[in-house]
Motif scaffolding. Structure first.
Motif, PDB file in Angstrom:
ATOM      1  N   UNK A 259     -58.174  -9.532 -24.074  1.00  0.00           N
ATOM      2  CA  UNK A 259     -57.291  -8.552 -23.423  1.00  0.00           C
ATOM      3  C   UNK A 259     -56.099  -9.247 -22.758  1.00  0.00           C
ATOM      4  N   UNK A 260     -56.346 -10.402 -22.127  1.00  0.00           N
ATOM      5  CA  UNK A 260     -55.258 -11.123 -21.460  1.00  0.00           C
ATOM      6  C   UNK A 260     -54.256 -11.688 -22.467  1.00  0.00           C
ATOM      7  N   UNK A 261     -54.765 -12.124 -23.615  1.00  0.00           N
ATOM      8  CA  UNK A 261     -53.883 -12.683 -24.640  1.00  0.00           C
ATOM      9  C   UNK A 261     -53.079 -11.585 -25.331  1.00  0.00           C
ATOM     10  N   UNK A 262     -53.741 -10.507 -25.712  1.00  0.00           N
ATOM     11  CA  UNK A 262     -53.059  -9.397 -26.368  1.00  0.00           C
ATOM     12  C   UNK A 262     -52.318  -9.841 -27.622  1.00  0.00           C
ATOM     13  N   UNK A 263     -51.035  -9.441 -27.715  1.00  0.00           N
ATOM     14  CA  UNK A 263     -50.196  -9.797 -28.858  1.00  0.00           C
ATOM     15  C   UNK A 263     -49.229 -10.927 -28.515  1.00  0.00           C
ATOM     16  N   UNK A 264     -49.486 -11.635 -27.429  1.00  0.00           N
ATOM     17  CA  UNK A 264     -48.553 -12.676 -26.976  1.00  0.00           C
ATOM     18  C   UNK A 264     -48.458 -13.809 -27.984  1.00  0.00           C
ATOM     19  N   UNK A 265     -47.238 -14.278 -28.202  1.00  0.00           N
ATOM     20  CA  UNK A 265     -47.013 -15.431 -29.071  1.00  0.00           C
ATOM     21  C   UNK A 265     -46.425 -16.604 -28.299  1.00  0.00           C
ATOM     22  N   UNK A 266     -45.900 -16.353 -27.097  1.00  0.00           N
ATOM     23  CA  UNK A 266     -45.388 -17.412 -26.225  1.00  0.00           C
ATOM     24  C   UNK A 266     -45.977 -17.233 -24.833  1.00  0.00           C
ATOM     25  N   UNK A 268     -44.484 -16.937 -22.080  1.00  0.00           N
ATOM     26  CA  UNK A 268     -43.753 -15.946 -21.285  1.00  0.00           C
ATOM     27  C   UNK A 268     -44.284 -14.533 -21.499  1.00  0.00           C
ATOM     28  N   UNK A 269     -44.940 -14.296 -22.650  1.00  0.00           N
ATOM     29  CA  UNK A 269     -45.458 -12.957 -22.960  1.00  0.00           C
ATOM     30  C   UNK A 269     -46.849 -12.704 -22.387  1.00  0.00           C
ATOM     31  N   UNK A 270     -47.467 -13.721 -21.812  1.00  0.00           N
ATOM     32  CA  UNK A 270     -48.850 -13.588 -21.350  1.00  0.00           C
ATOM     33  C   UNK A 270     -48.959 -12.700 -20.111  1.00  0.00           C
ATOM     34  N   UNK A 271     -50.120 -12.082 -19.981  1.00  0.00           N
ATOM     35  CA  UNK A 271     -50.425 -11.290 -18.799  1.00  0.00           C
ATOM     36  C   UNK A 271     -50.567 -12.207 -17.580  1.00  0.00           C
ATOM     37  N   UNK A 272     -50.282 -11.674 -16.399  1.00  0.00           N
ATOM     38  CA  UNK A 272     -50.362 -12.477 -15.184  1.00  0.00           C
ATOM     39  C   UNK A 272     -51.776 -12.989 -14.912  1.00  0.00           C
ATOM     40  N   UNK A 273     -52.753 -12.297 -15.445  1.00  0.00           N
ATOM     41  CA  UNK A 273     -54.146 -12.697 -15.201  1.00  0.00           C
ATOM     42  C   UNK A 273     -54.595 -13.827 -16.117  1.00  0.00           C
ATOM     43  N   UNK A 274     -53.709 -14.278 -17.016  1.00  0.00           N
ATOM     44  CA  UNK A 274     -54.106 -15.293 -17.994  1.00  0.00           C
ATOM     45  C   UNK A 274     -54.625 -16.576 -17.355  1.00  0.00           C
ATOM     46  N   UNK A 275     -53.979 -17.134 -16.330  1.00  0.00           N
ATOM     47  CA  UNK A 275     -54.515 -18.379 -15.730  1.00  0.00           C
ATOM     48  C   UNK A 275     -55.929 -18.217 -15.182  1.00  0.00           C
ATOM     49  N   UNK A 276     -56.197 -17.082 -14.562  1.00  0.00           N
ATOM     50  CA  UNK A 276     -57.549 -16.848 -14.045  1.00  0.00           C
ATOM     51  C   UNK A 276     -58.563 -16.762 -15.181  1.00  0.00           C
ATOM     52  N   UNK A 277     -58.168 -16.118 -16.270  1.00  0.00           N
ATOM     53  CA  UNK A 277     -59.079 -15.985 -17.415  1.00  0.00           C
ATOM     54  C   UNK A 277     -59.341 -17.345 -18.060  1.00  0.00           C
ATOM     55  N   UNK A 278     -58.308 -18.176 -18.096  1.00  0.00           N
ATOM     56  CA  UNK A 278     -58.481 -19.524 -18.652  1.00  0.00           C
ATOM     57  C   UNK A 278     -59.462 -20.323 -17.802  1.00  0.00           C
ATOM     58  N   UNK A 279     -59.322 -20.198 -16.492  1.00  0.00           N
ATOM     59  CA  UNK A 279     -60.229 -20.916 -15.592  1.00  0.00           C
ATOM     60  C   UNK A 279     -61.669 -20.437 -15.752  1.00  0.00           C
ATOM     61  N   UNK A 280     -61.851 -19.116 -15.807  1.00  0.00           N
ATOM     62  CA  UNK A 280     -63.205 -18.559 -15.965  1.00  0.00           C
ATOM     63  C   UNK A 280     -63.811 -18.967 -17.302  1.00  0.00           C
ATOM     64  N   UNK A 281     -62.977 -18.923 -18.377  1.00  0.00           N
ATOM     65  CA  UNK A 281     -63.476 -19.302 -19.697  1.00  0.00           C
ATOM     66  C   UNK A 281     -63.823 -20.789 -19.722  1.00  0.00           C
ATOM     67  N   UNK A 282     -63.030 -21.604 -19.062  1.00  0.00           N
ATOM     68  CA  UNK A 282     -63.337 -23.029 -19.014  1.00  0.00           C
ATOM     69  C   UNK A 282     -64.668 -23.307 -18.343  1.00  0.00           C
ATOM     70  N   UNK A 283     -64.958 -22.570 -17.302  1.00  0.00           N
ATOM     71  CA  UNK A 283     -66.231 -22.754 -16.593  1.00  0.00           C
ATOM     72  C   UNK A 283     -67.422 -22.370 -17.464  1.00  0.00           C
ATOM     73  N   UNK A 284     -67.323 -21.231 -18.157  1.00  0.00           N
ATOM     74  CA  UNK A 284     -68.446 -20.799 -18.977  1.00  0.00           C
ATOM     75  C   UNK A 284     -68.618 -21.703 -20.192  1.00  0.00           C
ATOM     76  N   UNK A 285     -67.493 -22.238 -20.711  1.00  0.00           N
ATOM     77  CA  UNK A 285     -67.603 -23.172 -21.841  1.00  0.00           C
ATOM     78  C   UNK A 285     -68.263 -24.476 -21.405  1.00  0.00           C
ATOM     79  N   UNK A 286     -67.957 -24.937 -20.191  1.00  0.00           N
ATOM     80  CA  UNK A 286     -68.626 -26.142 -19.680  1.00  0.00           C
ATOM     81  C   UNK A 286     -70.126 -25.907 -19.530  1.00  0.00           C
TER      82      UNK A 286
END
Length: 679
Positions: A259-266, A268-286
C-alpha cells in the motif's frame, strides 16, 4: 703548448721550494688555506687585468676589498715567475683574448651552455640579479663599470643587443601564440565531448536542488521492492515450517509495504509512511532470518519466484502483442461513422450527379496514373490531397481508386463533394471485376478451401489471449480481401496503360512525383526502394529456405524491397507474364509451406531479378514502428510510409510523426465534425 710547459715547470719548482711532500698533513692544511684565493678567481673567472695587477703590483686601489685580499694571497702563493707565465699565456690567447675583443669592437661576452657569459664568468642576463645582492661598495663599483661600458658601446654592439632583444620578443610572441592554439584545441575538444552528453540530464541539473545530492532517485523504491521479494520468500518457508505467527506477521507487513509503495516509480512519489514501513519490514525480516534462514531453502524459493515472474512476463508480452495487433486492425469509431454518413448521402444523390468529370483522361497514356486500393476513406483522401498539393501540374495526374462494396458509396461521395482540383479521379468496386474469380485466381480458391476456413474461423484455435497471439499477424482480415492481392493484376485492371505508380493508403506524398516516370528501369518491371541493411529484410526473413523449391531458386541474402510506392512498367509486365509467375508460386504455397500469408513474400518471388532499385529518398519507411528515424531524412523524402501497426489514424500512432499526416486533413469539414474526428 710552450706556455703550458712553462707553467708546469714553474709550479714544480715552487713545490720543491715549499719543502716537498714529507709532511703531508701540514701540507694539506697549508694547501687548503692558500687555495681560497685561487678558488675566488676560478669562481668568478680570471681577467687579464687581474694578472696585470698580480704581476706588476699596481692598480690595487681600483679593485674591491675582497679582490685585494685575494690578490695578496695569490701573490704570496705563487712566485713571480709563475705569475708572469700565467699572464703571458693569457695575453697569447689570440682572438680569444680580452684585448683582441676590445680592439675589434666585439662584445666582450661568449656563450657557455647556451648562455651569454661576460669575461668575468657571470651570465649577462643574470648580471643585474647578482649585483643587486652585493654590498653597497660592490654596487657602486658595478655602476661605475656599467656607465663606462655604455659610454664605450659601439654601433655594432648596440645592434647586436637590439637583435637579441628582438629575438627574445619574437620567441615570447611565439610562445603566447602556441598557448592560444592549445587553448583553442582544448575548447574544441570540450565542445565535441559535450555533444555526446544527454541534454535532458543537463537540463535537470542544479547544484541547489536536493534531489541531485542522490543520483539514484529511486533508491528507496528499490529497497522496498527488495524487502517485499524477501518477505514473499520467507512467507513460503514460514508456512512450510508451520511458523504461523511469523507467517501472519510477514503477510501483514507485506500488505502495508504494498500500500505504501503503490504505483510509485521514484522516491518523490512515495507515501509519507514509507520510511516507517521500511523500518517495520526490516525488523520482521531480521526476525524471519533468525528463525527461518536456510541457504538452500531461500535459494530454491528465490529461483522458483524468478521462474514464475519470467513466465508471467512472457504471458504479458503475448497479450500485449495480441492487443496491439487487434488495435491496429480495428477501425476507429470516427472513421466508421464517416463511412456510414458518406454512404447514406451517396445513395441519396441522383444518378446523374454520381459521375466524375474528365473521364476521357482515364486511359490517356501521356498522363501520370496512380493506382490506390483502399477501404479507408480518410487515408485515401490524404494520399490524393498530398499528391495534388505537391504536384507541379495537377491537371496531368489521374487517380484510379479501387475499394470494396461496403465503402464504394463512401469513397465516391467523399471525392464528389471534395474534388481534387484539376486532377482526374475514378472510383471502382473490386467486387464488380467479374474476371477476378476462384477459377482464375489461386488466392480466391484457397480462401474458399476448408483448410483456410479452419485456419481463420474454426474453434480449433486457442481461445486465450496469450496463446492466440501465435501467428496473429498473418490472421489479419486484410489477407481475406482481394484489395490486398489486386496489385498482382494491374495489366488486367488497366489494360490500356503503359506505366502506373502504385501507392499504399498509409503513405504521405511530400514532393512532386512526376520524376519517377523518367526513371530508366533498364528493362525491369518493378521500380522500388530496397530495404535491406547489413542483415535485415533479406529473403531469408520472408521465405522458408528449408523448402527445396525456395532453396533451389533464390538467394537467402538477396535484398528485399518495399511495397507502398512502386513504379510498374505494364508493357514489360505483360511481356514477361508476371501474373502467371505469381499464380505458379501461389499454387505451390497452398499449404503455406513456402511463406506465411501476405503479399510481400510472393511479391519478392514474382519480381525476383526484375526489380530496379530506386534512390532511398523517394520512399522513407518505418513511421509506423520505428521511433528513431532522422527528422531530416523524413523531411527530404518524396514519400513517407507509415508501415507497421502505429497507423497515423489510430490512437496508438506515434505523436512525433502524426503531424506529417494530419496537415493534409481539414478537420473543420462538416463530415469530420459530425463524426468527432479531430487532431
Amino acid at each position: 703548448m710552450a706556455s703550458k710547459r712553462g707553467l708546469l715547470s714553474a709550479t714544480a719548482a715552487h713545490r720543491a721550494r715549499a719543502g716537498g711532500g714529507s709532511r703531508i698533513p701540514l701540507l694539506l692544511v697549508i694547501f687548503f688555506f692558500f687555495l681560497s684565493p685561487v678558488l675566488f678567481f676560478f669562481g668568478r673567472g680570471f681577467r687579464a687585468a687581474d694578472l696585470e695587477i698580480i704581476s706588476s703590483g699596481s692598480g690595487q686601489q681600483d679593485v674591491g676589498w675582497r679582490e685585494r685580499i685575494a690578490l695578496h694571497q695569490f701573490k704570496s702563493l705563487f712566485s713571480k715567475e709563475v705569475i708572469d707565465v700565467i699572464a703571458a699565456s693569457t695575453n697569447d690567447m689570440g682572438p680569444y683574448s680580452l684585448d683582441h675583443f676590445r680592439k675589434n669592437n666585439f662584445s666582450a661576452s661568449w656563450k657557455i651552455n647556451g648562455q651569454e657569459v661576460t669575461p668575468d664568468g657571470i651570465p649577462e642576463r643574470n648580471r643585474m640579479v647578482v649585483d643587486l645582492g652585493k654590498e653597497k661598495s660592490d654596487s657602486e663599483e658595478v655602476k661605475l663599470m656599467d656607465d663606462s661600458s655604455q659610454s664605450t658601446d659601439s654601433p655594432t654592439k648596440q645592434a647586436r643587443r637590439q637583435l637579441r632583444e628582438k629575438k627574445r620578443e619574437k620567441r615570447a610572441a611565439q610562445l603566447l601564440q602556441q598557448d592560444d592554439d592549445i587553448l583553442i584545441k582544448l575548447e574544441n575538444a570540450a565542445i565535441e565531448r559535450s555533444k555526446s552528453v544527454d541534454t535532458s540530464v543537463l537540463g535537470k541539473y542544479s547544484i541547489w536542488r536536493k534531489e541531485n545530492e542522490n543520483e539514484n532517485t529511486d533508491a528507496t523504491v528499490r529497497l522496498m521492492r527488495d524487502q517485499m521479494i524477501m518477505a514473499r520468500a520467507y512467507l513460503g518457508i514460514a508456512k512450510m515450517k508451520n511458523k504461523l505467527d511469523l507467517y501472519h506477521e510477514l503477510q501483514t507487513r507485506l500488505k502495508e509495504s504494498q500500500r505504501a509503495l503503490g504505483e510509485a516509480s521514484t522516491d518523490a512519489d512515495l507515501n509519507r509512511s514509507a520510511p516507517d514501513k521500511i523500518k517495520s519490514m526490516g525488523q520482521i525480516l531480521s526476525k524471519a532470518k533468525e528463525q527461518l534462514y536456510d541457504c538452500k531453502l531461500v535459494t530454491g524459493k528465490l529461483r522458483a519466484m524468478l521462474q514464475s515472474a519470467d513466465e508471467e512476463v512472457r504471458g504479458l508480452k503475448k497479450q500485449s502483442t495480441f492487443l496491439s495487433q487487434l488495435a491496429a486492425k480495428t477501425i476507429p469509431n470516427g472513421i466508421h461513422c464517416l463511412s456510414l454518413r458518406l454512404t447514406i448521402d451517396y445513395h441519396l444523390l441522383p444518378l446523374e450527379k454520381r459521375k466524375f468529370p474528365r473521364s476521357e483522361n482515364l486511359e490517356n497514356p501521356n498522363l501520370y496514373h496512380y493506382a490506390l486500393f483502399s477501404d479507408n476513406v480518410l487515408a485515401a483522401s490524404v494520399v490524393v490531397n498530398s499528391t495534388i498539393m505537391n504536384a507541379e501540374d495537377p491537371s496531368k495526374h489521374v487517380f484510379h481508386l479501387v475499394t470494396d462494396k461496403l465503402n464504394f458509396g463512401a469513397m465516391n461521395m467523399w471525392f464528389l463533394s471534395n474534388p481534387p482540383g484539376k486532377a482526374t479521379i475514378h472510383v471502382e468496386n473490386v467486387d464488380e471485376f467479374k474476371w477476378l474469380n476462384s477459377s482464375y485466381c489461386p488466392v480466391l480458391r484457397q480462401l474458399e478451401s476448408a483448410a483456410m476456413k479452419e485456419y481463420y474461423f474454426k474453434a480449433g484455435h486457442p481461445t486465450t489471449l496469450s496463446s492466440g497471439a501465435s501467428n496473429l499477424k498473418y490472421r489479419n482480415p486484410k489477407y481475406l480481401s482481394m484489395l490486398n492481392h489486386l496489385r498482382f493484376y494491374l495489366p488486367q485492371v488497366y489494360p490500356k496503360l503503359e506505366k502506373i505508380l502504385f501507392l499504399d493508403d498509409d503513405i504521405v506524398v511530400q514532393k512532386d512525383l512526376t520524376g519517377l516516370w523518367d526513371v530508366d528501369l533498364h528493362g525491369k518491371v518493378n521500380g522500388a526502394v530496397e530495404t535491406c541493411g547489413e542483415s535485415f529484410h533479406r529473403f531469408d526473413k520472408y521465405l522458408n529456405f528449408s523448402n527445396p523449391h525456395i532453396a533451389r531458386k533464390f538467394d537467402p541474402n538477396a535484398c528485399g524491397w518495399a511495397y507502398g510506392m512502386n513504379m510498374f512498367d505494364l508493357k514489360e509486365w505483360k511481356k514477361r507474364d508476371i501474373t502467371g509467375i505469381y499464380h505458379k508460386w501461389q499454387n505451390l504455397n497452398e499449404e503455406r509451406l513456402l511463406w506465411k500469408l501476405g503479399t510481400l513474400p510472393p511479391g519478392l518471388i514474382t519480381f525476383y531479378g526484375l526489380t530496379h532499385p530506386l534512390d532511398k529518398s523517394w520512399h522513407v519507411l518505418g513511421l509506423g514502428y520505428n521511433p528513431s528515424i532522422d527528422k531530416s531524412e523524413i523531411e527530404n523524402a518524396a514519400v513517407i510510409h507509415y508501415n507497421g501497426n502505429m497507423k497515423p489514424w489510430l490512437e496508438l500512432a506515434m505523436t512525433k510523426y502524426r503531424g506529417y499526416w494530419t496537415k493534409y486533413i481539414k478537420y473543420n469539414h462538416p463530415y469530420l465534425r459530425q463524426c468527432k474526428l479531430n487532431e
